[in-house]
Write a protein that holds these residues in place. Structure first.
Motif, PDB file in Angstrom:
ATOM      1  N   ILE A  17      34.042  -8.160  27.190  1.00 46.00           N
ATOM      2  CA  ILE A  17      34.438  -9.416  26.125  1.00 46.00           C
ATOM      3  C   ILE A  17      34.345 -10.605  27.484  1.00 46.00           C
ATOM      4  CG2 ILE A  17      35.951  -9.920  25.851  1.00 46.00           C
ATOM      5  CD1 ILE A  17      37.993  -7.359  24.538  1.00 46.00           C
ATOM      6  N   THR A  41      31.825 -14.110  26.981  1.00 44.88           N
ATOM      7  CA  THR A  41      32.556 -15.096  26.122  1.00 44.88           C
ATOM      8  C   THR A  41      32.196 -16.320  26.366  1.00 44.88           C
ATOM      9  OG1 THR A  41      34.392 -14.057  26.459  1.00 44.88           O
ATOM     10  CG2 THR A  41      34.914 -15.960  26.743  1.00 44.88           C
ATOM     11  N   ASP A  59      40.566 -16.832  25.290  1.00 39.85           N
ATOM     12  CA  ASP A  59      40.100 -16.310  25.039  1.00 39.85           C
ATOM     13  C   ASP A  59      39.233 -14.878  24.600  1.00 39.85           C
ATOM     14  OD1 ASP A  59      39.927 -18.802  24.233  1.00 39.85           O
ATOM     15  OD2 ASP A  59      37.890 -19.432  25.276  1.00 39.85           O
ATOM     16  N   ARG A  81      42.045 -12.579  23.587  1.00 40.12           N
ATOM     17  CA  ARG A  81      42.782 -12.364  21.610  1.00 40.12           C
ATOM     18  C   ARG A  81      41.500 -11.595  21.330  1.00 40.12           C
ATOM     19  NH1 ARG A  81      42.581 -18.203  19.024  1.00 40.12           N
ATOM     20  NH2 ARG A  81      43.765 -16.877  17.457  1.00 40.12           N
ATOM     21  N   THR A  82      40.231 -12.303  21.547  1.00 44.74           N
ATOM     22  CA  THR A  82      39.103 -10.801  21.473  1.00 44.74           C
ATOM     23  C   THR A  82      40.147  -8.942  21.919  1.00 44.74           C
ATOM     24  OG1 THR A  82      37.059 -12.132  21.900  1.00 44.74           O
ATOM     25  CG2 THR A  82      36.736  -9.646  22.255  1.00 44.74           C
ATOM     26  N   ARG A 139      40.785  -5.564  19.026  1.00 49.75           N
ATOM     27  CA  ARG A 139      40.766  -4.165  19.380  1.00 49.75           C
ATOM     28  C   ARG A 139      41.013  -3.533  19.600  1.00 49.75           C
ATOM     29  NH1 ARG A 139      34.963  -5.293  23.008  1.00 49.75           N
ATOM     30  NH2 ARG A 139      33.737  -6.598  21.702  1.00 49.75           N
TER      31      ARG A 139
END
Length: 293
Positions: free
Chosen positions: A221, A225, A237, A240-241, A245
């Motif tokens: 991730i 990013t 950031d 949050r991703t 998941r």
């Protein structure tokens, strides 16, 4: 979704920052090596990692950080000198530092943010969960270290875990803040994360503090990013991703946090750590009272 082993062995310590808030003291030495009484700040945090059961320490360094490597290495000349002079207590202290844990280093070549610093440790961490420690937050917690509290939650719930602390709303704009759902005791499921919100828009007063237990998919991730403000890759950031998941949790840790990231917090920590020392407390307290400020 990754199936990861539950045993966390490795701790990542981002230590590549320039320490500009402590200039000129940090012009020629790492901020992480500034002492609280007589011990560098980074040693307190490494000792927390070891006390929490971690045995592999990965320090992400940058230019001018060689003193950190020297500190955790053996020092033959100093050990010989202390032994020759019969300074057995000092010798034991010095040898303990180099024997704390297995310590390895990786260089962050450009100051591209906290997320990028963690990404630099990818090859050394591999495909297993890992802990992250931010050295500006020194946390006194007894009898259970702060990171151990997070690791216990990780082993129970199986998802990433962040340390949080209640912060006055006026100061929430300095932190990442979670939207929490209580799930028992001092543990929350994280519904969302907001980086440095306006106090009136913050989803709670639970601020993210510099301790994390993360799963290895975070690395892919982070690699995807995009750079945000100031050209830096923001950890929030990527978190949050990751939260989208898999479930993510927060522990409102039990303990006392010292924010040594600015001069006032550093001074407060120095005073409190000195007052906690049996060999210094009485005389130092007498001195402080005599100032009559």
């Amino acid at each position: 979704m990754y199936n990861v082993p539950m045993n966390v062995r490795k701790g990542v310590f981002p230590a590549a920052g320039l320490g500009t808030r402590f200039l000129p003291a940090t012009k020629a030495q790492p901020k992480e090596m500034l002492p609280l009484v007589d011990k560098p700040m980074i040693q307190y945090v490494v000792e927390e990692a070891v006390a929490s059961g971690l045995n592999e320490i990965i320090i992400v360094t940058g230019r001018g950080k060689r003193a950190i490597e020297d500190h955790f290495d053996a020092s033959f000349e100093l050990e010989y000198y202390l032994n020759d002079r019969g300074k057995t207590e000092e010798l034991a202290q010095i040898k303990t530092i180099s024997e704390l844990a297995s310590v390895s280093y990786v260089r962050q070549k450009e100051p591209l943010g906290l997320g990028h610093a963690i990404l630099c440790a990818r090859a050394l961490v591999g495909e297993e969960p890992f802990a992250v420690f931010l050295g500006d937050d020194i946390i006194g917690a007894a009898p259970t270290p702060c990171m151990r509290q997070l690791l216990d939650a990780f082993e129970r719930f199986g998802g990433p875990v962040l340390a949080v602390e209640r912060v006055p709303r006026a100061r929430l704009g300095q932190y990442g803040v979670i939207a929490p759902r209580p799930i028992g005791g001092n543990v929350y499921e994280i519904l969302d994360l907001v980086e440095k919100p306006r106090p009136s828009e913050a989803p709670s007063d639970l601020a993210i503090i510099g301790r994390y237990v993360l799963t290895p998919e975070l690395f892919s991730i982070l690699a995807e990013t995009a750079a945000g403000k100031n050209g830096e890759i923001q950890l929030t950031d990527a978190l949050r991703t990751l939260r989208a998941r898999r479930p993510m949790y927060a522990v409102e840790f039990e303990g006392r946090r010292y924010d040594t990231g600015d001069k006032l917090g550093f001074l407060k920590a120095t005073v409190e750590f000195a007052l906690a020392r049996p060999d210094l407390a009485d005389e130092f307290r007498t001195y402080l009272k005599a100032l009559k400020l």
